[in-house]
Design a protein around this motif. Structure first.
Motif, mmCIF file in Angstrom:
data_model
loop_
_atom_site.group_PDB
_atom_site.id
_atom_site.type_symbol
_atom_site.label_atom_id
_atom_site.label_comp_id
_atom_site.label_asym_id
_atom_site.label_seq_id
_atom_site.Cartn_x
_atom_site.Cartn_y
_atom_site.Cartn_z
ATOM 1 N N LEU A 34 25.723 -3.613 29.712
ATOM 2 C CA LEU A 34 24.604 -3.911 28.827
ATOM 3 C C LEU A 34 23.431 -2.969 29.106
ATOM 4 O O LEU A 34 22.758 -2.514 28.165
ATOM 5 C CB LEU A 34 24.165 -5.368 29.006
ATOM 6 N N GLU A 35 23.204 -2.651 30.382
ATOM 7 C CA GLU A 35 22.145 -1.696 30.726
ATOM 8 C C GLU A 35 22.438 -0.333 30.115
ATOM 9 O O GLU A 35 21.524 0.344 29.625
ATOM 10 C CB GLU A 35 22.021 -1.590 32.247
ATOM 11 N N TRP A 36 23.695 0.085 30.174
ATOM 12 C CA TRP A 36 24.066 1.363 29.559
ATOM 13 C C TRP A 36 23.729 1.353 28.073
ATOM 14 O O TRP A 36 23.141 2.302 27.545
ATOM 15 C CB TRP A 36 25.551 1.650 29.765
ATOM 16 N N TYR A 37 24.089 0.265 27.405
ATOM 17 C CA TYR A 37 23.830 0.165 25.962
ATOM 18 C C TYR A 37 22.335 0.193 25.671
ATOM 19 O O TYR A 37 21.872 0.914 24.772
ATOM 20 C CB TYR A 37 24.442 -1.123 25.413
ATOM 21 N N ASP A 38 21.557 -0.569 26.446
ATOM 22 C CA ASP A 38 20.123 -0.673 26.199
ATOM 23 C C ASP A 38 19.380 0.628 26.527
ATOM 24 O O ASP A 38 18.360 0.939 25.888
ATOM 25 C CB ASP A 38 19.520 -1.814 27.036
ATOM 26 N N ILE A 39 19.871 1.377 27.530
ATOM 27 C CA ILE A 39 19.138 2.557 28.000
ATOM 28 C C ILE A 39 19.724 3.854 27.449
ATOM 29 O O ILE A 39 18.994 4.697 26.919
ATOM 30 C CB ILE A 39 19.128 2.595 29.539
ATOM 31 N N ILE A 40 21.042 4.021 27.562
ATOM 32 C CA ILE A 40 21.670 5.288 27.172
ATOM 33 C C ILE A 40 22.092 5.291 25.705
ATOM 34 O O ILE A 40 21.737 6.204 24.939
ATOM 35 C CB ILE A 40 22.876 5.594 28.072
ATOM 36 N N THR A 41 22.835 4.277 25.274
ATOM 37 C CA THR A 41 23.288 4.235 23.882
ATOM 38 C C THR A 41 22.103 4.188 22.929
ATOM 39 O O THR A 41 22.080 4.894 21.907
ATOM 40 C CB THR A 41 24.202 3.020 23.647
ATOM 41 N N ALA A 42 21.122 3.372 23.251
ATOM 42 C CA ALA A 42 19.960 3.230 22.368
ATOM 43 C C ALA A 42 19.199 4.537 22.218
ATOM 44 O O ALA A 42 18.640 4.821 21.153
ATOM 45 C CB ALA A 42 19.037 2.132 22.903
ATOM 46 N N LYS A 43 19.172 5.351 23.270
ATOM 47 C CA LYS A 43 18.396 6.598 23.247
ATOM 48 C C LYS A 43 19.225 7.799 22.818
ATOM 49 O O LYS A 43 18.755 8.644 22.039
ATOM 50 C CB LYS A 43 17.830 6.850 24.641
ATOM 51 N N LEU A 44 20.462 7.899 23.327
ATOM 52 C CA LEU A 44 21.274 9.106 23.115
ATOM 53 C C LEU A 44 22.499 8.879 22.230
ATOM 54 O O LEU A 44 23.109 9.855 21.784
ATOM 55 C CB LEU A 44 21.727 9.665 24.471
ATOM 56 N N GLY A 45 22.887 7.630 22.038
ATOM 57 C CA GLY A 45 24.015 7.330 21.161
ATOM 58 C C GLY A 45 25.368 7.260 21.835
ATOM 59 O O GLY A 45 26.355 6.869 21.193
ATOM 60 N N PHE A 46 25.461 7.628 23.113
ATOM 61 C CA PHE A 46 26.755 7.606 23.807
ATOM 62 C C PHE A 46 27.170 6.167 24.106
ATOM 63 O O PHE A 46 26.427 5.410 24.726
ATOM 64 C CB PHE A 46 26.695 8.402 25.107
ATOM 65 N N ARG A 47 28.381 5.828 23.691
ATOM 66 C CA ARG A 47 28.855 4.463 23.894
ATOM 67 C C ARG A 47 29.229 4.189 25.348
ATOM 68 O O ARG A 47 29.153 3.051 25.797
ATOM 69 C CB ARG A 47 30.059 4.186 22.986
#
Length: 279
Positions: free
Chosen positions: A250-263
């Protein structure tokens, strides 16, 4: 702080409680003692000296347990042309840990110290935003589940926990303290500067899969580098409690996916490899 529905109170300024010598700790004792010892480490790491890098200096930057020893050994072996290291740990006489540069027991000034070869090499857990600028920067990122799992035996030894803090308590507490989330935010900063001329951007698992790629077509075998004993494995994060793994996702989604789009990290690594292939 709340864990498993229980409220835990901490007092980091109090002397060690009587239970610290007991062979086992209760849940509350595990949380309190791990937190107290982590606070001591955090205070120590903030006592750093002012450092002004030379243009030739190399600074290895990683989040904790993400290839720090491995990459610094590689750098040291390159600068010594593959000579067998005559030390077990690179700190502090050979390669200085900048985050502990001001620790009174070390009494080392990274600005004036003489290292066994050139260029000078340093390592740190600072982010791109806070790292001293002026030298060459090497950043390595590791899957945060694997890094967190690797931190468990490492900190058990460093903090003298002696197996009295469970993996469940350890991993839940560190995620509650934003350990993995802060590392992911650090990744954002380094990713933005991955193409800078003074930055070498690496993924831990890419080095695991093809360690020779860093050195060209025909590197000496001595240059592969080495990792800590029992370190450098991938996939250990799958042994973390399911709830902790889901939180890191969930942290990956909130921080990385939300900013860069990487799933996920795999997709990010693939994108970086494509970019490197076009250079």
């Amino acid at each position: 702080m709340t864990m498993d529905g229980q409220d835990i109170q901490f007092a980091d300024t109090l002397p060690p409680p009587e239970y610290v010598k007991a062979p086992t700790w209760t849940f509350e004792q595990q949380v309190q003692e791990l937190t107290r010892r982590l606070m001591v480490v955090n205070v120590t790491l903030k006592k750093q000296l002012s450092f002004s890098p030379r243009p030739t200096d190399v600074i290895v930057a990683t989040s904790p347990k993400s290839g720090t020893t491995w990459v610094t050994h590689i750098c040291h072996q390159i600068r010594t042309k593959g000579a067998e290291p005559d030390f077990e740990n690179q700190m502090p006489d050979v390669i200085v840990f900048l985050d502990m540069g001001g620790h009174p027991e070390l009494n080392i000034d990274p600005n004036t110290m003489v290292q066994p070869a050139e260029p000078r090499i340093y390592f740190t857990h600072h982010t791109y935003e806070t790292i001293p600028k002026g030298g060459k920067l090497i950043y390595c990122f590791r899957d945060q589940k694997d890094a967190l799992y690797s931190s468990y035996p490492f900190l058990d030894s460093i903090l003298a926990l002696k197996g009295r803090v469970s993996l469940s308590v350890f991993s839940e507490l560190l995620t509650n303290l934003h350990w993995t989330a802060d590392n992911l935010r650090g990744l954002l900063g380094w990713w933005e500067h991955r193409h800078d001329e003074d930055v070498l951007f690496l993924f831990f698992d890419d080095l695991k899969e093809d360690p020779y790629e860093m050195y060209g077509d025909d590197p000496p075998s001595e240059f592969i580098g080495r990792v800590r004993k029992d370190g450098g494995r991938s996939g250990g994060g799958q042994k973390l409690p399911r709830e902790v793994q889901e939180r890191i996702d969930l942290e990956w989604y909130d921080i990385i996916t939300a900013k860069l789009g990487f799933r996920d990290l795999k997709e990010m690594r693939a994108t970086w490899k494509k970019e490197m292939d076009t250079l």
